[in-house]
Design a protein around this motif. Sequence first.
Motif, mmCIF file in Angstrom:
data_model
loop_
_atom_site.group_PDB
_atom_site.id
_atom_site.type_symbol
_atom_site.label_atom_id
_atom_site.label_comp_id
_atom_site.label_asym_id
_atom_site.label_seq_id
_atom_site.Cartn_x
_atom_site.Cartn_y
_atom_site.Cartn_z
ATOM 1 N N VAL A 167 3.602 2.849 3.368
ATOM 2 C CA VAL A 167 4.522 1.786 2.976
ATOM 3 C C VAL A 167 5.730 2.330 2.235
ATOM 4 O O VAL A 167 6.868 1.989 2.544
ATOM 5 C CB VAL A 167 3.801 0.731 2.105
ATOM 6 C CG1 VAL A 167 4.793 -0.291 1.555
ATOM 7 C CG2 VAL A 167 2.722 0.026 2.919
ATOM 8 N N ALA A 168 5.482 3.203 1.223
ATOM 9 C CA ALA A 168 6.566 3.697 0.381
ATOM 10 C C ALA A 168 6.053 4.881 -0.427
ATOM 11 O O ALA A 168 4.842 5.115 -0.503
ATOM 12 C CB ALA A 168 7.052 2.586 -0.553
ATOM 13 N N PRO A 169 6.963 5.643 -1.061
ATOM 14 C CA PRO A 169 6.531 6.701 -1.986
ATOM 15 C C PRO A 169 5.661 6.126 -3.101
ATOM 16 O O PRO A 169 5.788 4.948 -3.461
ATOM 17 C CB PRO A 169 7.851 7.254 -2.540
ATOM 18 C CG PRO A 169 8.858 6.936 -1.485
ATOM 19 C CD PRO A 169 8.421 5.627 -0.883
ATOM 20 N N LEU A 170 4.807 6.948 -3.671
ATOM 21 C CA LEU A 170 3.783 6.485 -4.601
ATOM 22 C C LEU A 170 4.361 5.776 -5.824
ATOM 23 O O LEU A 170 3.836 4.743 -6.238
ATOM 24 C CB LEU A 170 2.918 7.676 -5.040
ATOM 25 C CG LEU A 170 1.791 7.383 -6.017
ATOM 26 C CD1 LEU A 170 0.861 6.310 -5.471
ATOM 27 C CD2 LEU A 170 1.013 8.659 -6.314
ATOM 28 N N ASP A 171 5.432 6.308 -6.416
ATOM 29 C CA ASP A 171 5.962 5.675 -7.620
ATOM 30 C C ASP A 171 6.474 4.267 -7.333
ATOM 31 O O ASP A 171 6.224 3.329 -8.099
ATOM 32 C CB ASP A 171 7.058 6.539 -8.256
ATOM 33 C CG ASP A 171 8.170 6.903 -7.278
ATOM 34 O OD1 ASP A 171 8.024 6.638 -6.063
ATOM 35 O OD2 ASP A 171 9.188 7.461 -7.739
ATOM 36 N N ARG A 172 7.156 4.091 -6.223
ATOM 37 C CA ARG A 172 7.662 2.774 -5.854
ATOM 38 C C ARG A 172 6.511 1.837 -5.464
ATOM 39 O O ARG A 172 6.491 0.664 -5.840
ATOM 40 C CB ARG A 172 8.647 2.905 -4.697
ATOM 41 C CG ARG A 172 9.491 1.643 -4.482
ATOM 42 C CD ARG A 172 10.322 1.738 -3.218
ATOM 43 N NE ARG A 172 10.939 3.049 -3.046
ATOM 44 C CZ ARG A 172 11.439 3.477 -1.903
ATOM 45 N NH1 ARG A 172 11.372 2.707 -0.815
ATOM 46 N NH2 ARG A 172 11.998 4.666 -1.819
ATOM 47 N N LEU A 173 5.563 2.358 -4.718
ATOM 48 C CA LEU A 173 4.422 1.556 -4.274
ATOM 49 C C LEU A 173 3.593 1.074 -5.456
ATOM 50 O O LEU A 173 3.143 -0.081 -5.485
ATOM 51 C CB LEU A 173 3.565 2.388 -3.320
ATOM 52 C CG LEU A 173 2.374 1.714 -2.649
ATOM 53 C CD1 LEU A 173 2.792 0.441 -1.939
ATOM 54 C CD2 LEU A 173 1.723 2.682 -1.669
ATOM 55 N N ALA A 174 3.411 1.932 -6.450
ATOM 56 C CA ALA A 174 2.662 1.534 -7.648
ATOM 57 C C ALA A 174 3.392 0.435 -8.403
ATOM 58 O O ALA A 174 2.762 -0.472 -8.963
ATOM 59 C CB ALA A 174 2.439 2.741 -8.548
ATOM 60 N N GLY A 175 4.717 0.486 -8.417
ATOM 61 C CA GLY A 175 5.498 -0.559 -9.067
ATOM 62 C C GLY A 175 5.286 -1.919 -8.440
ATOM 63 O O GLY A 175 5.391 -2.950 -9.110
#
Length: 237
Positions: free
Chosen positions: A144-152
């Motif tokens: 879906v997205a890079p980990l930092d953005r996905l965690a947000g």
Amino acid sequence: MTEAAELPPAPEEARDVFGECFPEAVRYGELLADVGVTRGLIGPREVPRLWERHLLNCAVLSEVVPEGVTVCDVGSGAGLPGIPLALTRPDLRITLLEPLLRRTNFLREVVELLGLEHVTVVRGRAEEVLGKLPPVHVVTARAVAPLDRLAGWGVPLLRPYGEMLLLKGDTAEEELKHARAALSKLGVVDTSVLHVGEGIVDPLSTVVRVEVGESPGGVRFAAKRAKAARKAPRRRP
């Protein structure tokens, strides 16, 4: 229009993984190979490897999902990993969260056709449904997205002591390293990289586990940021 292709025969491992729901898994694979391709949900080159790379790769996530929990599959797309997870784990209550209409239409068709009564399809982005959907025990996602953005996006959807279980590739360790500062701000208390699917998929599926604690501080921070983002004016292209 892209032409559909035929689903290849299922490997023997698929029968063991999906058990009684193996016929439904085959039907889902056929749908991906047919309307999934013609509607642009998956690429035609993915059809020959649908079982190994997609269906089984996602189904083995069930090895690390606790029993009887609620799950939100963020950016579900064509239903990966949410649909394979639902087929292997009828004990779960799963929400497939997807913002695009053509994808949510496909997901609703699949859920109805396969009789997945424990699955709900919701159209929207994670930041848009925050506060509208009840918090869940587990958030899943794949590509879906890079980990930092996905965690947000995903952490604010979690209950206290909830976790994100994210299917990632070979760069999972490196991605986790770069995301640690952002994860800390979100209230993440522990992270790990797991490998699942022994004897079923080769290479093994890589899962990044992101766990939150009891303190809602990080969740509140992310919720406020998501609310601000929704209110911010969007620039026209």
